[in-house]
Design an enzyme around this catalytic site. Structure first.
Site, short mmCIF file in Angstrom:
data_model
loop_
_atom_site.label_atom_id
_atom_site.label_comp_id
_atom_site.label_asym_id
_atom_site.label_seq_id
_atom_site.Cartn_x
_atom_site.Cartn_y
_atom_site.Cartn_z
N LYS A 159 0.84 -1.21 0.00
CA LYS A 159 0.00 0.00 0.00
C LYS A 159 0.88 1.26 0.00
CE LYS A 159 -4.31 -1.69 1.84
NZ LYS A 159 -5.25 -1.74 2.95
N PHE A 182 -15.08 14.65 11.24
CA PHE A 182 -16.51 14.51 10.95
C PHE A 182 -16.79 14.27 9.47
CE2 PHE A 182 -16.06 17.20 14.72
CZ PHE A 182 -16.85 16.51 15.63
N LEU A 211 -33.36 12.59 7.90
CA LEU A 211 -34.66 12.00 8.23
C LEU A 211 -35.16 11.21 7.03
CD1 LEU A 211 -36.62 14.73 10.26
CD2 LEU A 211 -35.70 12.56 11.08
N GLY A 237 -35.41 4.07 5.15
CA GLY A 237 -34.96 3.15 4.11
C GLY A 237 -34.63 1.81 4.71
N CYS A 268 -19.10 4.06 10.59
CA CYS A 268 -19.22 4.95 11.75
C CYS A 268 -20.50 4.74 12.57
CB CYS A 268 -19.16 6.40 11.29
SG CYS A 268 -17.52 6.82 10.67
C1 UDX Z 1 -20.94 9.59 8.99
C2 UDX Z 1 -21.13 11.04 9.45
O1 UDX Z 1 -22.07 11.70 8.61
C3 UDX Z 1 -19.79 11.76 9.46
O2 UDX Z 1 -19.96 13.08 9.99
C4 UDX Z 1 -18.83 10.98 10.35
O3 UDX Z 1 -17.56 11.57 10.38
C5 UDX Z 1 -18.72 9.54 9.87
O4 UDX Z 1 -20.01 8.95 9.81
P1 UDX Z 1 -20.68 8.35 6.64
O5 UDX Z 1 -20.70 7.07 7.43
O6 UDX Z 1 -19.63 8.51 5.59
O7 UDX Z 1 -20.52 9.60 7.63
O8 UDX Z 1 -22.09 8.47 5.89
P2 UDX Z 1 -23.46 9.26 6.04
O9 UDX Z 1 -23.68 10.03 4.81
O10 UDX Z 1 -23.56 9.99 7.30
O11 UDX Z 1 -24.49 8.04 6.03
C6 UDX Z 1 -24.40 6.98 6.98
C7 UDX Z 1 -25.47 5.96 6.74
O12 UDX Z 1 -26.75 6.47 7.07
C8 UDX Z 1 -25.60 5.48 5.28
O13 UDX Z 1 -25.81 4.08 5.27
C9 UDX Z 1 -26.81 6.21 4.76
O14 UDX Z 1 -27.45 5.53 3.73
C10 UDX Z 1 -27.67 6.26 6.02
N1 UDX Z 1 -28.66 7.34 6.03
C11 UDX Z 1 -28.25 8.65 6.06
C12 UDX Z 1 -30.01 7.04 6.05
O15 UDX Z 1 -30.41 5.86 6.02
N2 UDX Z 1 -30.91 8.07 6.13
C13 UDX Z 1 -30.55 9.37 6.18
O16 UDX Z 1 -31.44 10.23 6.28
C14 UDX Z 1 -29.18 9.68 6.14
#
Ligand code: UDX
Length: 432
Positions: free
Chosen positions: A35, A152, A250, A253, A260
């Site tokens: 890597k 974040f 909100l 799904g 995370c």
């Molecule tokens: C998240 C946080 O947003 C970010 O600030 C943190 O640093 C890391 O975790 P990430 O995991 O990359 O980021 O994705 P995010 O866009 O937040 O979505 C997380 C999950 O939630 C996805 O599976 C997404 O599909 C789901 N989701 C998100 C929903 O099901 N409904 C929503 O309304 C928003």
């Protein structure tokens, strides 16, 4: 400034590349030779929009440097960020092995004064343990301050989020470390929250848990909407227009996935337990997230009167969310495993995640090279990830390939009436 990052996952590599782009000299320490060799050539080791260009540009400019050797990176650096993984253990607690190992290696190579800042998501108290390890391992004459600077960024928007974050959290009780970190973040024009280390550690868990609570709330409202005959999307439009609530996060799904939310919600429950607090709100959040997947599977099963044997289900979207090839805790895994277990034939398509999906999905899954190929002769199509390319599908062409016009919309990306008018049997989440 010269700074280092220990670890080159999403947080490490993206943040390193951004700080290099801002003109700093940035070392990245890894431990896998292949890597590091790839990265040295300016090639990103995972898919993230814009990252390849950013890495290449800064490697070519000599500002982004990669090494297997802590000494090479730590000695010239003023700030060393720990950005290694903290995966969940079976009991939900974060596994901190990598953090402590990095601390030990940094400690052994400490010279002069350094700021050691943890960016990985770690439970309150971890930074203090890092400080103890640094104290034990550092050579005499060297000194350090610790800081918690949580990250974040969202996958898929990682570069934008790092360049233009809504806030930077700097947790440290050292004035010198605070000044250095504030200086480093100056070109990133945003609000800075300065606090103690434990507060910063908790802010990260609190933010991710709050967002997870919102998603589970949306999913719970979806379950109820179906029962009472309401349209959850309209319910949440109506709710979200209240500025105190807002509409973002909100979206109901098949539940949240990724590296995370699932991990951090479980970790905060475990932290609560350790400190004698029963975090029932988050326990419910976690349980509703599991239910969202199970409910989706049940809808597919019910459509086929409980018998999926021999049915072909085309699954569109595998990554845990769009614009990433990441399969960690992706809802698609649970859904596809259940379909295969019930003897359905699964043909899957994803614009980016197929190579990673092949490593984690049951071997019986067949992979297609386009949505139209995936649906050929299928008894139903299930949309699991809301990639933009699925929003724009030619639904007439899709219908021609399908054996039966049945669509399970796991992300509510289609207009139910339009699909019904085209002859589809449409199943959304929380709407008719
Ligand atoms: C998240 C946080 O947003 C970010 O600030 C943190 O640093 C890391 O975790 P990430 O995991 O990359 O980021 O994705 P995010 O866009 O937040 O979505 C997380 C999950 O939630 C996805 O599976 C997404 O599909 C789901 N989701 C998100 C929903 O099901 N409904 C929503 O309304 C928003």
């Amino acid at each position: 400034m010269t700074i280092s990052f220990i670890g080159h996952g999403y947080v490490g590599l993206v943040t390193a590349a951004v700080f290099a782009d801002l003109g700093n000299t940035v070392w990245v320490v890894g431990r896998t030779k292949e890597k590091i060799e790839t990265l040295k050539k300016g090639i990103a080791t995972f898919y993230e929009p814009g990252l390849s260009e950013l890495v290449k540009r800064n490697v070519d400019a000599g500002r982004l440097l990669f090494t297997l050797n802590y000494h090479e990176a730590v000695v010239p650096s003023e700030v060393i960020f720990i950005t290694v993984g903290t995966p969940p253990k079976d009991n939900g607690e974060a596994d901190l092995k990598e953090i402590f190992n990095a601390a030990k290696e940094i400690g052994k190579n400490l010279v002069g004064y350094k700021v050691v800042a943890v960016k990985s998501t770690v439970p309150p108290g971890t930074n203090k343990k890092v400080a103890a390890i640094l104290d034990e391992t550092k050579p005499t004459g060297s000194s350090f301050a610790i800081a918690s600077v949580p990250e974040f960024l969202r996958q898929g928007q990682a570069i934008g989020d790092t360049m233009h974050p809504q806030r930077v959290v700097i947790g440290t009780t050292s004035d010198r470390a605070q000044k250095l970190l504030v200086d480093l973040h100056k070109p990133i024009n945003t609000k800075i929250v300065v606090c103690n280390v434990e507060t910063a550690e908790l802010i990260k868990y609190a933010a991710n848990s709050m967002l997870s609570v919102k998603i589970s709330f949306a999913n719970a409202m979806a379950f109820l909407s179906e029962k009472v005959g309401a349209d959850v999307e309209k319910v949440l439009d109506g709710v979200g227009l209240d500025h105190r609530i807002g509409r973002s996060f909100l979206y109901p799904g098949v539940g949240y996935g990724g590296s995370c939310f699932p991990k951090d919600v479980k970790a905060l429950i475990a932290i609560g337990k350790e400190y004698g607090y029963d975090f029932t709100l988050l326990k419910a959040t976690d349980a509703i997230n599991d239910e969202a997947r199970l409910y989706f599977i049940e809808k597919i099963r019910n459509h086929f009167h409980g018998d999926l044997q021999g049915k072909t289900i085309a699954v569109l979207g595998l990554s845990f969310k769009p614009d990433t090839d990441d399969m960690r805790f992706a809802p698609s895994i649970t859904i596809i495993e259940a379909l295969i277990k019930e003897k359905a034939r699964v043909v899957a398509y994803d614009p980016a995640a197929i190579p990673n999906a092949k490593k984690v999905l049951p071997k019986d899954v067949i992979f297609a090279t386009s949505p139209y190929e995936a649906v050929k002769d299928a008894d139903a199509v299930a949309v699991v990830t809301e990639w933009n390319e699925f929003r724009q599908l030619d639904m007439v062409k899709l219908a021609k390939g399908l054996k039966e016009r049945v669509l399970f919309d796991g992300r509510n990306i289609y207009d139910p009436q339009t699909l019904k008018d085209l002859g589809y049997t449409y199943y959304g989440v929380g709407r008719m």
